[in-house]
Design a protein around this motif. Sequence first.
Motif, PDB file in Angstrom:
ATOM      1  N   MET A  37      11.187 -43.972   3.513  1.00 14.35           N
ATOM      2  CA  MET A  37      12.543 -43.844   4.055  1.00 14.35           C
ATOM      3  C   MET A  37      12.702 -44.827   5.215  1.00 14.35           C
ATOM      4  O   MET A  37      11.799 -45.056   5.999  1.00 14.35           O
ATOM      5  CB  MET A  37      12.778 -42.423   4.544  1.00 14.35           C
ATOM      6  CG  MET A  37      14.184 -42.197   5.093  1.00 14.35           C
ATOM      7  SD  MET A  37      14.432 -40.458   5.549  1.00 14.35           S
ATOM      8  CE  MET A  37      14.315 -39.713   3.935  1.00 14.35           C
ATOM      9  N   ALA A  81      14.887 -41.591  -4.252  1.00 12.40           N
ATOM     10  CA  ALA A  81      14.748 -40.177  -3.893  1.00 12.40           C
ATOM     11  C   ALA A  81      15.738 -39.862  -2.780  1.00 12.40           C
ATOM     12  O   ALA A  81      15.360 -39.723  -1.608  1.00 12.40           O
ATOM     13  CB  ALA A  81      13.321 -39.887  -3.447  1.00 12.40           C
ATOM     14  N   PRO A  82      17.016 -39.771  -3.117  1.00 17.21           N
ATOM     15  CA  PRO A  82      18.021 -39.513  -2.072  1.00 17.21           C
ATOM     16  C   PRO A  82      17.844 -38.131  -1.458  1.00 17.21           C
ATOM     17  O   PRO A  82      17.537 -37.163  -2.147  1.00 17.21           O
ATOM     18  CB  PRO A  82      19.347 -39.616  -2.832  1.00 17.21           C
ATOM     19  CG  PRO A  82      19.001 -39.359  -4.260  1.00 17.21           C
ATOM     20  CD  PRO A  82      17.620 -39.908  -4.456  1.00 17.21           C
ATOM     21  N   ASP A  83      18.035 -38.068  -0.160  1.00 17.82           N
ATOM     22  CA  ASP A  83      17.922 -36.806   0.572  1.00 17.82           C
ATOM     23  C   ASP A  83      19.326 -36.195   0.661  1.00 17.82           C
ATOM     24  O   ASP A  83      20.017 -36.302   1.686  1.00 17.82           O
ATOM     25  CB  ASP A  83      17.342 -37.074   1.963  1.00 17.82           C
ATOM     26  CG  ASP A  83      16.987 -35.793   2.697  1.00 17.82           C
ATOM     27  OD1 ASP A  83      17.415 -34.710   2.245  1.00 17.82           O
ATOM     28  OD2 ASP A  83      16.286 -35.879   3.724  1.00 17.82           O
ATOM     29  N   ARG A  84      19.756 -35.539  -0.413  1.00 22.05           N
ATOM     30  CA  ARG A  84      21.115 -35.013  -0.491  1.00 22.05           C
ATOM     31  C   ARG A  84      21.358 -33.886   0.526  1.00 22.05           C
ATOM     32  O   ARG A  84      22.453 -33.742   1.060  1.00 22.05           O
ATOM     33  CB  ARG A  84      21.396 -34.509  -1.909  1.00 22.05           C
ATOM     34  CG  ARG A  84      21.237 -35.587  -2.971  1.00 22.05           C
ATOM     35  CD  ARG A  84      21.540 -35.047  -4.366  1.00 22.05           C
ATOM     36  NE  ARG A  84      21.198 -36.024  -5.390  1.00 22.05           N
ATOM     37  CZ  ARG A  84      22.006 -37.025  -5.748  1.00 22.05           C
ATOM     38  NH1 ARG A  84      23.179 -37.158  -5.167  1.00 22.05           N
ATOM     39  NH2 ARG A  84      21.640 -37.871  -6.691  1.00 22.05           N
ATOM     40  N   ARG A 127      20.114 -33.625   3.514  1.00 25.29           N
ATOM     41  CA  ARG A 127      20.356 -34.230   4.828  1.00 25.29           C
ATOM     42  C   ARG A 127      21.772 -34.776   4.930  1.00 25.29           C
ATOM     43  O   ARG A 127      22.446 -34.607   5.948  1.00 25.29           O
ATOM     44  CB  ARG A 127      19.329 -35.337   5.063  1.00 25.29           C
ATOM     45  CG  ARG A 127      19.406 -35.963   6.444  1.00 25.29           C
ATOM     46  CD  ARG A 127      18.361 -37.049   6.561  1.00 25.29           C
ATOM     47  NE  ARG A 127      18.442 -37.735   7.838  1.00 25.29           N
ATOM     48  CZ  ARG A 127      17.882 -38.916   8.068  1.00 25.29           C
ATOM     49  NH1 ARG A 127      17.192 -39.520   7.118  1.00 25.29           N
ATOM     50  NH2 ARG A 127      17.983 -39.494   9.244  1.00 25.29           N
ATOM     51  N   SER A 138      22.336 -42.883   9.348  1.00 21.46           N
ATOM     52  CA  SER A 138      21.467 -41.823   8.823  1.00 21.46           C
ATOM     53  C   SER A 138      21.815 -41.508   7.374  1.00 21.46           C
ATOM     54  O   SER A 138      20.925 -41.243   6.545  1.00 21.46           O
ATOM     55  CB  SER A 138      21.582 -40.570   9.690  1.00 21.46           C
ATOM     56  OG  SER A 138      21.113 -40.800  10.989  1.00 21.46           O
ATOM     57  N   ALA A 178      19.353 -41.930   4.155  1.00 20.25           N
ATOM     58  CA  ALA A 178      19.053 -40.787   3.277  1.00 20.25           C
ATOM     59  C   ALA A 178      19.408 -41.095   1.832  1.00 20.25           C
ATOM     60  O   ALA A 178      18.896 -40.447   0.932  1.00 20.25           O
ATOM     61  CB  ALA A 178      19.805 -39.556   3.781  1.00 20.25           C
TER      62      ALA A 178
END
Length: 490
Positions: free
Chosen positions: A1, A458-461, A463, A486, A490
């Motif tokens: 990330m 690998a998106p941090d949905r 967040r 940010s 993400a």
Amino acid sequence: MLNTLSLAPRAGFRPAALFHPASLVLVSGEGSAEAPILARNLAAGGFRGRMMAVGAAPEGFEAIPDIAALPVAPDLAVLCLPPDGLEPAMIALAARGCHAAVVPGPAPDLAALERRSGMRALGQGSFGLAVPGIGLNATLSHIPPAKGRLALVTQSSAIARAVLDWAAAEAVGFTHVIGIGGNQGQGFAGALDWLARDPGTGAILLDIRRIKNRRMFISAARAAARTRPVVAIRAGGRLADASGQADAVMEAALRRAGVLRVAGLEDLLSAAETLAKVRVSSRPLAGAGDRIAVVTNGIGLGSLASDAALAGGGRLAEIGDEALAAVAIGLPDGWTGRNPLALGPGSAARLGEAAAMLAGLPGVDAVVALHAPEPGGSPDVVRETLAAAVKASRGAPILVGWPGQATAGPQRARLAEAGVAVFPTPEAAVRGALHLAQDRRNRVAAAELPSRAVLDLAPDRVRVARIFATARAAGRRELTEEEALSVLAA
């Protein structure tokens, strides 16, 4: 990330304040070797903004007793101070509202000084900053840069002076000259980000020794190379790694980013001559771009150019019978070749006409027109017709080779002043055409994206949803800059 903190700008810092300032302050300490040179260049440059000075009070500057007494917050500070005087000056400037600086002298651990003060700086050992379009010459140059379409981003003051000296003789000008010095502070990525958005910059020259943040550099270089040629030279690559492996990795990375890596100063200047005069960004990026047509009034020069094109990996463009017939008058008896096209004795005045005809052919990517001095000729007429052909051409670019010195030197100078890419030898002119071809290939490669099958996303949905929810709860319809960065991370 991604580390969003590394992407976020310093609080208060604006790139325009550094690269296009409206006001500045020269802060100098006693005994500074750089301050008199910078003061002289700044005063002579015709800067359109406000110039103030703390310390010595050179002519043309407003004398200010100390940083706290500055009547306005300057956009840019030029700091000619000993290392132990930098931190208090930077802290005081930041408190006054100035967040951009040039540090031409030594500054151990400039990155730490930036973090503690909140400023961003070019340095240590920066050559300085020049923006000829606004009359800014805050550099250690011995000669003022002229206004033009090139940008130079350099670590070496010696290379910068050599390029500027050559440019003055070749009527080549600049939008920016940016000295990043030791690349401890504001580095290549920031400069490239700015230049990529500058509509006046037609091509960028890079003098690279050390890249501080590889990811940010490649990203910025790729963005810049999408819209204009970017050419790089790397001094000391083999000195640092005699095996050449590190240099090969650097070249591969540059090529993938769309940057043309050249081998030495001669090649850099040849590329600069071409890119400063040829508007390559308007040409479609299709095919290899290496089909070269050579036209000359002397077959010997044409043969040298053809050898150079083939040895350099280029191709001689095929000229059909119909095109050949258009310039058939004046061909020597028994001439059966197609390319190079030799017009024969006494035909120099037709070089411009023939070059323009070749430039319009669909199978030609670049034209090299070569003039050999001839007895009883009219070199002024030849020069004017060649300049007119270059200016009027809407097809392939036309590069001119005019060998010689006694009579040829003044003609080359006049052609350069007219905006023609002109070279002293056939080989140099061909090298310019090959640079255009390599630049085209690099930029096509940089535009290619890998297959989606090899991308691991690998998106941090969760967040992202949390950031949006926070903004909504606060009654906001917009994100702060930190929140937006940010989300992108993400």
